[in-house]
Design an enzyme around this catalytic site. Structure first.
Site, PDB file in Angstrom:
ATOM      1  N   GLU A  65      14.560 -11.995 -15.962  1.00  5.78           N
ATOM      2  CA  GLU A  65      14.615 -11.110 -17.117  1.00  5.78           C
ATOM      3  C   GLU A  65      16.058 -10.736 -17.470  1.00  5.78           C
ATOM      4  O   GLU A  65      16.901 -10.606 -16.590  1.00  5.78           O
ATOM      5  CB  GLU A  65      13.764  -9.857 -16.895  1.00  5.78           C
ATOM      6  CG  GLU A  65      14.104  -9.011 -15.687  1.00  5.78           C
ATOM      7  CD  GLU A  65      13.125  -7.855 -15.508  1.00  5.78           C
ATOM      8  OE1 GLU A  65      13.548  -6.706 -15.741  1.00  5.78           O
ATOM      9  OE2 GLU A  65      11.963  -8.094 -15.144  1.00  5.78           O
ATOM     10  N   GLY A 104       7.483  -0.245 -16.897  1.00  5.62           N
ATOM     11  CA  GLY A 104       6.791   0.497 -15.849  1.00  5.62           C
ATOM     12  C   GLY A 104       7.113   1.977 -15.779  1.00  5.62           C
ATOM     13  O   GLY A 104       6.222   2.813 -15.674  1.00  5.62           O
ATOM     14  N   ARG A 151       8.450  -6.738  -8.779  1.00  2.78           N
ATOM     15  CA  ARG A 151       9.670  -7.445  -9.127  1.00  2.78           C
ATOM     16  C   ARG A 151       9.295  -8.862  -9.520  1.00  2.78           C
ATOM     17  O   ARG A 151       8.386  -9.465  -8.937  1.00  2.78           O
ATOM     18  CB  ARG A 151      10.659  -7.475  -7.951  1.00  2.78           C
ATOM     19  CG  ARG A 151      11.411  -6.173  -7.734  1.00  2.78           C
ATOM     20  CD  ARG A 151      12.415  -5.923  -8.853  1.00  2.78           C
ATOM     21  NE  ARG A 151      13.222  -4.727  -8.627  1.00  2.78           N
ATOM     22  CZ  ARG A 151      12.975  -3.542  -9.140  1.00  2.78           C
ATOM     23  NH1 ARG A 151      11.897  -3.368  -9.892  1.00  2.78           N
ATOM     24  NH2 ARG A 151      13.784  -2.527  -8.903  1.00  2.78           N
ATOM     25  N   ARG A 162       2.127  -5.226   5.590  1.00  8.47           N
ATOM     26  CA  ARG A 162       2.614  -5.646   6.912  1.00  8.47           C
ATOM     27  C   ARG A 162       1.885  -4.942   8.042  1.00  8.47           C
ATOM     28  O   ARG A 162       1.743  -5.479   9.127  1.00  8.47           O
ATOM     29  CB  ARG A 162       4.119  -5.396   7.017  1.00  8.47           C
ATOM     30  CG  ARG A 162       4.960  -6.379   6.216  1.00  8.47           C
ATOM     31  CD  ARG A 162       6.426  -6.069   6.336  1.00  8.47           C
ATOM     32  NE  ARG A 162       6.767  -4.802   5.685  1.00  8.47           N
ATOM     33  CZ  ARG A 162       8.000  -4.311   5.603  1.00  8.47           C
ATOM     34  NH1 ARG A 162       9.007  -4.978   6.141  1.00  8.47           N
ATOM     35  NH2 ARG A 162       8.228  -3.169   4.980  1.00  8.47           N
ATOM     36  N   PHE A 213       0.842  -1.205   0.000  1.00  6.45           N
ATOM     37  CA  PHE A 213       0.000   0.000   0.000  1.00  6.45           C
ATOM     38  C   PHE A 213       0.874   1.251   0.000  1.00  6.45           C
ATOM     39  O   PHE A 213       0.580   2.240   0.658  1.00  6.45           O
ATOM     40  CB  PHE A 213      -0.926  -0.017   1.228  1.00  6.45           C
ATOM     41  CG  PHE A 213      -2.127   0.886   1.116  1.00  6.45           C
ATOM     42  CD1 PHE A 213      -3.022   0.767   0.063  1.00  6.45           C
ATOM     43  CD2 PHE A 213      -2.379   1.854   2.080  1.00  6.45           C
ATOM     44  CE1 PHE A 213      -4.136   1.583  -0.034  1.00  6.45           C
ATOM     45  CE2 PHE A 213      -3.501   2.676   2.006  1.00  6.45           C
ATOM     46  CZ  PHE A 213      -4.376   2.545   0.957  1.00  6.45           C
ATOM     47  N   GLY A 214       1.947   1.194  -0.791  1.00  2.00           N
ATOM     48  CA  GLY A 214       2.826   2.344  -0.922  1.00  2.00           C
ATOM     49  C   GLY A 214       2.355   3.307  -1.990  1.00  2.00           C
ATOM     50  O   GLY A 214       1.197   3.279  -2.423  1.00  2.00           O
ATOM     51  N   ARG A 215       3.257   4.155  -2.453  1.00  3.62           N
ATOM     52  CA  ARG A 215       2.897   5.213  -3.402  1.00  3.62           C
ATOM     53  C   ARG A 215       2.255   4.664  -4.673  1.00  3.62           C
ATOM     54  O   ARG A 215       1.224   5.158  -5.131  1.00  3.62           O
ATOM     55  CB  ARG A 215       4.142   6.008  -3.791  1.00  3.62           C
ATOM     56  CG  ARG A 215       4.778   6.852  -2.699  1.00  3.62           C
ATOM     57  CD  ARG A 215       5.917   7.669  -3.309  1.00  3.62           C
ATOM     58  NE  ARG A 215       6.653   8.442  -2.319  1.00  3.62           N
ATOM     59  CZ  ARG A 215       7.784   8.037  -1.746  1.00  3.62           C
ATOM     60  NH1 ARG A 215       8.280   6.841  -2.064  1.00  3.62           N
ATOM     61  NH2 ARG A 215       8.411   8.792  -0.872  1.00  3.62           N
ATOM     62  N   ILE A 216       2.898   3.645  -5.267  1.00  6.96           N
ATOM     63  CA  ILE A 216       2.401   3.140  -6.545  1.00  6.96           C
ATOM     64  C   ILE A 216       1.069   2.430  -6.355  1.00  6.96           C
ATOM     65  O   ILE A 216       0.143   2.595  -7.162  1.00  6.96           O
ATOM     66  CB  ILE A 216       3.442   2.209  -7.196  1.00  6.96           C
ATOM     67  CG1 ILE A 216       4.725   3.001  -7.504  1.00  6.96           C
ATOM     68  CG2 ILE A 216       2.886   1.588  -8.476  1.00  6.96           C
ATOM     69  CD1 ILE A 216       5.890   2.128  -7.942  1.00  6.96           C
ATOM     70  N   HIS A 236       9.289  -4.820 -19.133  1.00  2.00           N
ATOM     71  CA  HIS A 236       9.684  -3.936 -18.033  1.00  2.00           C
ATOM     72  C   HIS A 236       9.561  -2.454 -18.438  1.00  2.00           C
ATOM     73  O   HIS A 236      10.521  -1.687 -18.415  1.00  2.00           O
ATOM     74  CB  HIS A 236      11.114  -4.232 -17.575  1.00  2.00           C
ATOM     75  CG  HIS A 236      11.358  -3.874 -16.142  1.00  2.00           C
ATOM     76  ND1 HIS A 236      12.101  -4.640 -15.293  1.00  2.00           N
ATOM     77  CD2 HIS A 236      10.933  -2.823 -15.393  1.00  2.00           C
ATOM     78  CE1 HIS A 236      12.148  -4.088 -14.090  1.00  2.00           C
ATOM     79  NE2 HIS A 236      11.439  -2.967 -14.139  1.00  2.00           N
ATOM     80  N   THR A 259       3.792  -5.453 -11.438  1.00  4.41           N
ATOM     81  CA  THR A 259       4.703  -4.396 -11.891  1.00  4.41           C
ATOM     82  C   THR A 259       5.776  -4.157 -10.834  1.00  4.41           C
ATOM     83  O   THR A 259       6.457  -3.135 -10.862  1.00  4.41           O
ATOM     84  CB  THR A 259       3.942  -3.076 -12.140  1.00  4.41           C
ATOM     85  OG1 THR A 259       3.241  -2.706 -10.940  1.00  4.41           O
ATOM     86  CG2 THR A 259       2.953  -3.219 -13.280  1.00  4.41           C
TER      87      THR A 259
END
Length: 323
Positions: free
Chosen positions: A272, A292, A243, A181, A157-160, A290, A241
């Site tokens: 990759e 993003g 890792r 977490r 639930f971070g920025r992205i 890749h 999107t």
């Protein structure tokens, strides 16, 4: 420092950013744009004051601890740093920085792109058309699913993740749930109409779309495995999107081939640039190389943020994005 510090930029960066680096530093650029070998990176640790790596440069303890090391700062081009052994860097007294924040919108946009393409089976449709196999419109051809009223389950639930939630809720009328977490800020939950689900299994079980927004590394490797796919609904899709190594790709391919999940939209892969033939052949997948952060604006902003960290270091300040 009287002399300009020697800087190695390991891959090609946007032209305008490289020009600024060349003005301020004694800079060496990788004009071939081919990933450096471990031996080349180890040699660079002795020859330069700073290295500006990317995700393609694995800087492990053996490289960071090389005898005769000269490098004082690693100014990473990108937000993710799972390719850098931060513990070894700290032990060696090397400052490491990244470029947070500047790629949020571009990555959220690509996650939405993958969600739309997968739910509407656009990848399958384009492949069919390009292969000359489309026989014309018909009522039951490549039926996908709409997004309004569906649940988007965010892992992280971070920025992205929050930027994707904003687009999904207000652009497509989706319900938002998330697992992390710890619960996010109440203000963010209220703004996005998001609800915290304390169990990853419970989140995927109630989600129509599961989108991954967590860092890579040992703690999250293969966190999305066969057990998780077993709890997803047969129509649900996975979007990654983050890792590649957060997903057990073998288990994902098994789930796709067996029809245990509805599809997958992937921008990152465990090995990759190698992508297994089974995954490339798997039904209802959208696979991107890749992309993003691949907008001109974002890649330039990433370079400028890395340069700002270098300037902080050169001028005796703690770099703004020190890790």
């Amino acid at each position: 420092m009287v002399n300009k510090p020697r800087i190695l930029v390991t891959r090609k960066w946007p032209e305008g950013v490289e020009a600024l680096i060349a003005q301020r530093y004694d800079a060496t650029f990788n004009d071939s744009d081919v990933a450096l070998t471990s031996a080349q990176l180890a040699a660079a640790m002795r020859d330069f004051d700073a290295i500006c790596p990317t995700i393609t440069d694995r800087l492990d303890a053996s490289i960071l601890g090389v005898a005769g090391r000269r490098v004082q700062i690693i100014a990473n081009y990108g937000a993710g740093v799972d390719h850098i052994d931060l513990t070894a860097a700290r032990a060696a007294g090397i400052v490491a920085t990244n470029t947070p924040g500047v790629l949020t919108d571009a990555t959220a946009d690509i996650a939405i792109t993958l969600m739309l393409m997968t739910t509407r089976r656009a990848g399958e449709g384009e492949r069919e058309l390009r292969a000359g196999q489309w026989t014309g419109w018909r009522p039951t051809h490549l039926l996908g699913t709409s997004l309004r009223g569906k649940t988007l389950g965010l892992v992280g639930f971070g920025r992205i993740a929050q930027a994707m939630a904003e687009r999904a809720r207000f652009g497509f009328g989706m319900d938002i749930a998330y697992f992390s977490r710890r619960p996010g800020a109440q203000a963010d939950e209220q703004r996005l109409g998001a609800r915290f689900v304390p169990s990853l299994v419970d989140l995927v079980a109630q989600s129509d779309v599961v989108s991954l927004h967590i860092p890579g590394g040992a703690e999250t490797r293969n966190i999305i495995d066969a057990a998780i796919f077993a709890h997803m609904a047969p129509h649900a899709i996975l979007i990654n999107t983050a890792r590649g190594d957060v997903v057990d790709e073998g288990a994902l391919i098994d789930a796709l081939e067996a029809g245990r999940i509805g599809g997958a939209g992937l921008d990152v892969f465990a090995g990759e640039p190698h992508v297994s033939q089974r995954l490339r052949d798997a039904p209802n997948t959208v696979l991107l190389p890749h992309l993003g952060s691949a907008t001109r604006e974002t890649r330039e902003a990433m370079g400028m943020r890395a340069l700002a960290n270098l300037d902080d270091w050169r001028e005796g300040r703690t770099p703004r994005d020190s890790l």
